[in-house]
Design a protein around this motif. Structure first.
Motif, PDB file in Angstrom:
ATOM      1  N   SER A 163      48.219  43.950  39.540  1.00  0.00           N
ATOM      2  CA  SER A 163      47.766  42.627  40.007  1.00  0.00           C
ATOM      3  C   SER A 163      46.933  42.758  41.266  1.00  0.00           C
ATOM      4  O   SER A 163      45.976  42.008  41.480  1.00  0.00           O
ATOM      5  N   LYS A 164      47.256  43.756  42.110  1.00  0.00           N
ATOM      6  CA  LYS A 164      46.469  43.971  43.322  1.00  0.00           C
ATOM      7  C   LYS A 164      45.056  44.432  42.997  1.00  0.00           C
ATOM      8  O   LYS A 164      44.095  44.050  43.671  1.00  0.00           O
ATOM      9  N   LEU A 169      39.266  43.286  42.825  1.00  0.00           N
ATOM     10  CA  LEU A 169      38.026  43.065  42.068  1.00  0.00           C
ATOM     11  C   LEU A 169      37.431  41.698  42.410  1.00  0.00           C
ATOM     12  O   LEU A 169      36.210  41.550  42.543  1.00  0.00           O
ATOM     13  N   LYS A 170      38.309  40.712  42.560  1.00  0.00           N
ATOM     14  CA  LYS A 170      37.853  39.374  42.942  1.00  0.00           C
ATOM     15  C   LYS A 170      37.235  39.393  44.339  1.00  0.00           C
ATOM     16  O   LYS A 170      36.152  38.836  44.566  1.00  0.00           O
ATOM     17  N   ARG A 175      34.794  40.717  39.672  1.00  0.00           N
ATOM     18  CA  ARG A 175      35.819  40.461  38.654  1.00  0.00           C
ATOM     19  C   ARG A 175      35.229  39.918  37.360  1.00  0.00           C
ATOM     20  O   ARG A 175      35.684  40.272  36.262  1.00  0.00           O
ATOM     21  N   GLU A 176      34.214  39.071  37.462  1.00  0.00           N
ATOM     22  CA  GLU A 176      33.631  38.464  36.261  1.00  0.00           C
ATOM     23  C   GLU A 176      32.901  39.486  35.392  1.00  0.00           C
ATOM     24  O   GLU A 176      32.728  39.272  34.195  1.00  0.00           O
ATOM     25  N   GLN A 177      32.474  40.594  35.984  1.00  0.00           N
ATOM     26  CA  GLN A 177      31.724  41.605  35.233  1.00  0.00           C
ATOM     27  C   GLN A 177      32.620  42.694  34.648  1.00  0.00           C
ATOM     28  O   GLN A 177      32.167  43.495  33.830  1.00  0.00           O
ATOM     29  N   VAL A 178      33.883  42.736  35.074  1.00  0.00           N
ATOM     30  CA  VAL A 178      34.764  43.846  34.692  1.00  0.00           C
ATOM     31  C   VAL A 178      36.012  43.326  33.972  1.00  0.00           C
ATOM     32  O   VAL A 178      36.805  42.578  34.539  1.00  0.00           O
ATOM     33  N   ILE A 195      49.399  38.032  35.474  1.00  0.00           N
ATOM     34  CA  ILE A 195      48.554  38.555  36.552  1.00  0.00           C
ATOM     35  C   ILE A 195      47.060  38.316  36.304  1.00  0.00           C
ATOM     36  O   ILE A 195      46.238  38.673  37.134  1.00  0.00           O
ATOM     37  N   GLY A 196      46.747  37.740  35.140  1.00  0.00           N
ATOM     38  CA  GLY A 196      45.346  37.434  34.858  1.00  0.00           C
ATOM     39  C   GLY A 196      44.534  38.586  34.315  1.00  0.00           C
ATOM     40  O   GLY A 196      43.307  38.618  34.448  1.00  0.00           O
ATOM     41  N   ALA A 197      45.218  39.569  33.690  1.00  0.00           N
ATOM     42  CA  ALA A 197      44.496  40.663  33.037  1.00  0.00           C
ATOM     43  C   ALA A 197      43.815  40.130  31.774  1.00  0.00           C
ATOM     44  O   ALA A 197      44.239  39.130  31.203  1.00  0.00           O
TER      45      ALA A 197
END
Length: 218
Positions: A163-164, A169-170, A175-178, A195-197
């Motif tokens: 999650s970290k 990435l954010k 984050r939007e590209q990966v 965790i939003g994966a």
């Protein structure tokens, strides 16, 4: 009489499945000497064998150790054929991914298997190894312009690192590209959702299917 292209491709494929590095090396050298197309040798010989091995693993006829030995045979063949690819074929852009075991965990057999399967499927992988400092995932993803990051752990105490990484990435603005894919013994789809994966996979074969689906590639 020299062996036909089909016979040599079959020998390469069978050599990989049978974990026979010597047979693969001999078949690859004969294939080159005969002047057959190198790209076909890689895809229809070596990769075909690795795909067959992964199917045996999926069918629970092969174990992780078997697939790792198959991959050793495949890489021996690749080391012979790859230098002879034409410039156009060698420079074809492949989707890039970063993979590693999160900080605090040194179990990497599962991660190694996932990497092999993803590479066999045509992706370019950057393996950070095990016990990877979390920031390293972000730095490598940015450096190589990765389309996805694969995070692995077998320990409940290091799960929080996943999650970290997503938070980092954010913060880095990428984050939007990966896409982020997670896996390992204690991991579940519920945890991935929490965790939003972008995805969770139970094994290496499913990981390939998941990545292809997330990136919308054939």
């Amino acid at each position: 009489m020299p062996a036909s292209k089909g016979e040599l491709l079959k020998r390469m494929s069978d050599g990989v499945v049978d974990m026979e590095e010597k047979d693969v090396i001999e078949a690859c050298n004969e294939y080159l000497e005969a002047g057959y197309p190198v790209f076909d040798g890689i895809m229809e010989g070596l990769v075909d064998g690795m795909n067959r091995a992964s199917q045996l693993y999926d069918d629970e006829e092969y174990f992780v150790t078997d697939v790792l030995l198959c991959s050793d045979a495949m890489y021996e063949g690749l080391s012979i054929l790859r230098p002879h690819l034409s410039a156009d074929e060698a420079e074809k852009e492949k989707p890039k991914g970063v993979i590693g075991v999160v900080e605090g965990d040194t179990h990497d057999i599962g991660k190694n298997l996932v990497k092999i399967m993803i590479e066999t499927a045509g992706f370019e992988m950057f393996d950070l190894g095990r016990d990877v400092p979390l920031q390293n995932f972000i730095e490598k993803a940015r450096e190589v312009n990765a389309s996805f990051v694969c995070l692995s752990t077998l320990m409940t105490t290091t799960m929080v690192g996943m999650s970290k990484v997503i938070e980092l990435l954010k913060e880095a603005g990428i984050r939007e590209q990966v896409k982020v894919i997670i896996g390992g013994g204690p991991i579940s789809q519920k945890y991935a959702d929490n965790i939003g994966a972008d995805g969770y996979s139970t094994n290496a074969v499913e990981a390939v299917k998941l990545i292809k689906r997330l990136l919308d590639v054939a």
